[in-house]
Design a protein around this motif. Structure first.
Motif, short mmCIF file in Angstrom:
data_model
loop_
_atom_site.label_atom_id
_atom_site.label_comp_id
_atom_site.label_asym_id
_atom_site.label_seq_id
_atom_site.Cartn_x
_atom_site.Cartn_y
_atom_site.Cartn_z
N ALA A 1 -9.59 9.61 2.20
CA ALA A 1 -10.13 8.75 3.25
C ALA A 1 -9.13 8.58 4.38
CB ALA A 1 -10.52 7.39 2.68
N ALA A 2 -9.63 8.49 5.61
CA ALA A 2 -8.74 8.36 6.77
C ALA A 2 -8.25 6.94 6.94
CB ALA A 2 -9.46 8.84 8.03
N VAL A 3 -9.05 5.97 6.50
CA VAL A 3 -8.67 4.56 6.65
C VAL A 3 -8.66 3.90 5.28
CG1 VAL A 3 -9.56 4.40 8.99
CG2 VAL A 3 -11.08 3.89 7.07
N PRO A 4 -7.84 2.84 5.10
CA PRO A 4 -7.79 2.16 3.81
C PRO A 4 -9.15 1.57 3.42
CG PRO A 4 -5.94 1.52 5.18
CD PRO A 4 -6.87 2.29 6.06
N HIS A 5 -9.37 1.53 2.13
CA HIS A 5 -10.60 0.96 1.58
C HIS A 5 -10.34 -0.50 1.20
CE1 HIS A 5 -14.34 0.83 -0.81
NE2 HIS A 5 -13.62 0.20 -1.72
N GLY A 6 -11.13 -1.42 1.72
CA GLY A 6 -10.96 -2.82 1.38
C GLY A 6 -11.70 -3.17 0.10
N LEU A 7 -11.03 -3.92 -0.76
CA LEU A 7 -11.62 -4.30 -2.05
C LEU A 7 -11.32 -5.77 -2.31
CD1 LEU A 7 -13.04 -3.29 -4.66
CD2 LEU A 7 -10.76 -2.81 -5.58
N ARG B 1 -4.45 4.61 -4.01
CA ARG B 1 -3.25 3.83 -4.30
C ARG B 1 -3.37 2.46 -3.65
NH1 ARG B 1 1.87 7.88 -3.13
NH2 ARG B 1 1.55 9.31 -4.89
N LEU B 2 -2.85 1.46 -4.34
CA LEU B 2 -2.81 0.12 -3.75
C LEU B 2 -1.75 0.10 -2.66
CD1 LEU B 2 -3.74 -2.87 -3.89
CD2 LEU B 2 -1.85 -3.26 -5.50
N ARG B 3 -2.15 -0.28 -1.45
CA ARG B 3 -1.24 -0.30 -0.32
C ARG B 3 -0.83 -1.72 0.06
NH1 ARG B 3 1.42 4.23 -0.24
NH2 ARG B 3 0.23 6.06 0.41
N ASP B 4 -1.69 -2.69 -0.18
CA ASP B 4 -1.34 -4.07 0.16
C ASP B 4 -2.28 -5.00 -0.58
OD1 ASP B 4 0.04 -6.12 1.28
OD2 ASP B 4 -0.51 -5.68 3.36
N ALA B 5 -1.86 -6.25 -0.70
CA ALA B 5 -2.65 -7.28 -1.35
C ALA B 5 -2.37 -8.60 -0.65
CB ALA B 5 -2.29 -7.38 -2.83
N ALA B 6 -3.40 -9.41 -0.51
CA ALA B 6 -3.25 -10.70 0.15
C ALA B 6 -4.14 -11.73 -0.53
CB ALA B 6 -3.62 -10.60 1.63
N GLY C 1 -9.69 -15.41 -4.04
CA GLY C 1 -9.08 -14.37 -4.85
C GLY C 1 -8.10 -13.53 -4.07
N LEU C 2 -8.34 -12.22 -4.07
CA LEU C 2 -7.42 -11.28 -3.45
C LEU C 2 -8.19 -10.31 -2.56
CD1 LEU C 2 -5.33 -10.32 -6.62
CD2 LEU C 2 -4.55 -11.78 -4.74
N ASN C 3 -7.55 -9.94 -1.48
CA ASN C 3 -8.04 -8.87 -0.63
C ASN C 3 -7.10 -7.69 -0.80
OD1 ASN C 3 -9.35 -7.32 1.26
ND2 ASN C 3 -8.35 -8.29 3.02
N LEU C 4 -7.59 -6.60 -1.37
CA LEU C 4 -6.77 -5.44 -1.68
C LEU C 4 -7.06 -4.32 -0.69
CD1 LEU C 4 -7.41 -5.42 -5.55
CD2 LEU C 4 -5.57 -6.59 -4.30
N GLN C 5 -6.00 -3.65 -0.28
CA GLN C 5 -6.13 -2.49 0.58
C GLN C 5 -5.77 -1.24 -0.23
OE1 GLN C 5 -7.28 -2.49 3.89
NE2 GLN C 5 -7.81 -4.59 3.27
#
Length: 522
Positions: free
Chosen positions: A385-391, A365-370, A375-379
């Protein structure tokens, strides 16, 4: 194809006053409903088809110029007329040798049988022809008026309905039908200020059918797509066809892709019309058992699944509301990937993109975006997974599917209907609350006698009301009911006329308005 001019206006005789029906929306549902009304009119009838887009007959679904966007139903089951199942096939065969106008200028081989999956652009050309042919063949007492404009308010007043367009034009009719189709998905519900800034930027493409925005994406840039259903599939095809070379990551909670179509043989459903399951679990257990039995007898599981299709509406009608909620919470994604499948040619392209590594599917699930400089850094809260995946992505495309929660839709006509209490979202947020005959239910719980909704907006009583086989039956049945409606009688339970909106003229002013709509195509 340009729609032919309407028949000259025939003034109704005193013994047979002209019935007038307004249809808001000229996509598949609105256009096919208009065609049925013209075909079936036995007394003076005026059909006003209102469309704010550039073309009557196609709507969003069939206006794509990309010949690679294919129907996900075989040609033999795509006739606009339930009483003429080979109508679309005859239309296809009549075009053999043509250069496939309506297919974005691309030639398209005409299939030798009805088992092919043709382009949606080609099918859009068919719907435009259906409307034109119905208009050309209509009796002198039936006329079609094409109106280009956006309906922004609609008010029943006794035995009439008043429609106001955005440019101030007004129309008074005996009945109105909402065929407003699908709305783009809502942005993800994220509370952070960084996400709000990201979604307000041009790096976020909130409408997956905004082809101009997608065309501006750098061919080598990484792209993220929310959703892994058929809308995502079309978005990936759009990117590939414009020469995209960068990586594409599609994200959804379960990471399920639509399955592919295969040729099936007719199979008898496990269901008996008199015995309907009362729980979702009962349906799934019986369906799985039937699929296993089908495979043991040499059938594909798709045969068992497709055999259930004629019973979908009855199954949904027999499920209590809590069971419907349970289906939407738990079973819906699995149902949809089996039910709404990819054409084999499309599935091949998606498989190739995944095999090459260009397309990746991520569960989460998308948790945050900046916003970043490029472009964009998506969490992504990846599944397991125990920690968010950065995309990192140059663009984020929202392909999560159409917005069916009418409480969140900001379209002016929808807002006017809700604000005035003339309509309400259905409890499951699948569309507007309507009866099985399409009568719109107001906040007082009463169905309107002159206001109806068809197509995806009317999904709530049926669950399945998005594909052509279901929509064409709904249009044919609705046309019969509308044509039985005279200027002085209603179709359903009468509803007290609500007050007119503030700032709008009184009913007397409405009744004398509309002279600006006399042109055949405004």
């Amino acid at each position: 194809m340009t729609v032919m001019p309407a028949h000259p206006h025939i003034a109704p005789s005193p013994a047979a006053p002209e019935r007038s029906i307004a249809i808001v929306g000229a996509g598949f549902t609105g256009s096919v409903l208009a065609a049925h009304l013209l075909r079936g009119a036995e007394t003076p009838t005026a059909v006003h088809l209102i469309e704010c887009g550039g073309c009557h007959g196609t709507g969003v679904a069939y206006s794509t110029p990309n010949g690679g966007h294919l129907l996900n139903v075989r040609a033999y089951n795509m006739s606009a007329y339930p009483d003429d199942p080979r109508h679309f096939l005859r239309w296809l065969w009549s075009r053999e040798g043509d250069d496939a106008q309506g297919n974005g200028g691309r030639p398209e081989a005409i299939p030798p049988s009805g088992h092919a999956f043709v382009s949606r652009a080609l099918y859009g050309g068919y719907i435009k022809d259906v409307l034109a042919q119905a208009q050309a063949a209509a009796p002198d007492h039936a006329r079609l008026r094409l109106i280009r404009g956006e309906a922004v308010d609609l008010r029943p007043d006794g035995e009439r309905v008043h429609v106001r367009l955005g440019d101030g034009r007004r129309l008074t009719v005996d009945a109105a039908v909402l065929c407003i189709g699908n709305f783009p998905p809502s942005p993800p519900c994220l509370d952070s200020a960084t996400a709000a800034e990201a979604f307000a930027s041009d790096r976020f493409i909130g409408d997956p059918w905004d082809l101009a925005a997608i065309a501006r994406i750098d061919r080598d840039a990484p792209v993220a797509i929310l959703g892994t259903g058929l809308t995502m599939v079309d978005t990936v095809l759009t990117l590939l066809d414009q020469g995209h070379r960068g990586p594409v990551t599609a994200v959804s909670r379960r990471g399920l892709l639509p399955l592919r179509h295969k040729e099936v043989r007719p199979y008898k459903s496990f269901l008996h019309p008199e015995v309907m399951p009362r729980t979702v679990l009962d349906v799934l257990i019986a369906l799985k058992a039937d699929a296993r039995r089908a495979q043991a007898e040499g059938f594909d599981w798709r045969s068992a699944f497709d055999a259930l299709r004629p019973h979908h509406h009855r199954i949904w009608a027999h499920l209590p509301e809590e069971e419907r909620r349970r289906f939407l919470r738990h079973a819906r994604p699995f149902w949809e990937v089996h039910r709404h499948r990819m054409a084999p040619e499309v599935a091949d392209r998606i498989d190739a993109a995944r095999a090459s590594g260009q397309l990746s599917i991520l569960q989460g699930r998308l948790r945050d975006a900046a916003l970043t400089g490029t472009g964009l850094n998506l969490q992504i809260a990846a599944r397991g997974a125990a920690v968010p995946h950065g995309l990192t992505a140059a663009a984020l495309i929202n392909a999560t599917g159409t917005n069916c929660d009418y409480g969140r839709i900001r379209h002016p006509l929808v807002r006017a209907l809700l604000d005035h209490g003339l309509a309400r979202p259905d409890p499951l947020r699948l569309g507007l609350d309507v009866t099985q005959t399409g009568a719109v239910i107001g906040t007082d719980g009463k169905p309107a006698s002159r206001l109806f909704a068809l197509g995806p907006v009317s999904k709530a009583p049926f669950w399945e009301m998005t594909a052509v086989p279901e929509l064409r039956n709904q249009c044919a049945q609705a046309a019969e009911r509308l044509l039985a409606l005279g200027p002085a009688e209603g179709l359903g339970a009468a509803a007290p006329p609500p007050g007119l909106s503030p700032g709008l003229p009184s009913s007397g002013g409405w009744a004398n308005a509309g002279s600006g709509l006399n042109a055949r195509s405004d």
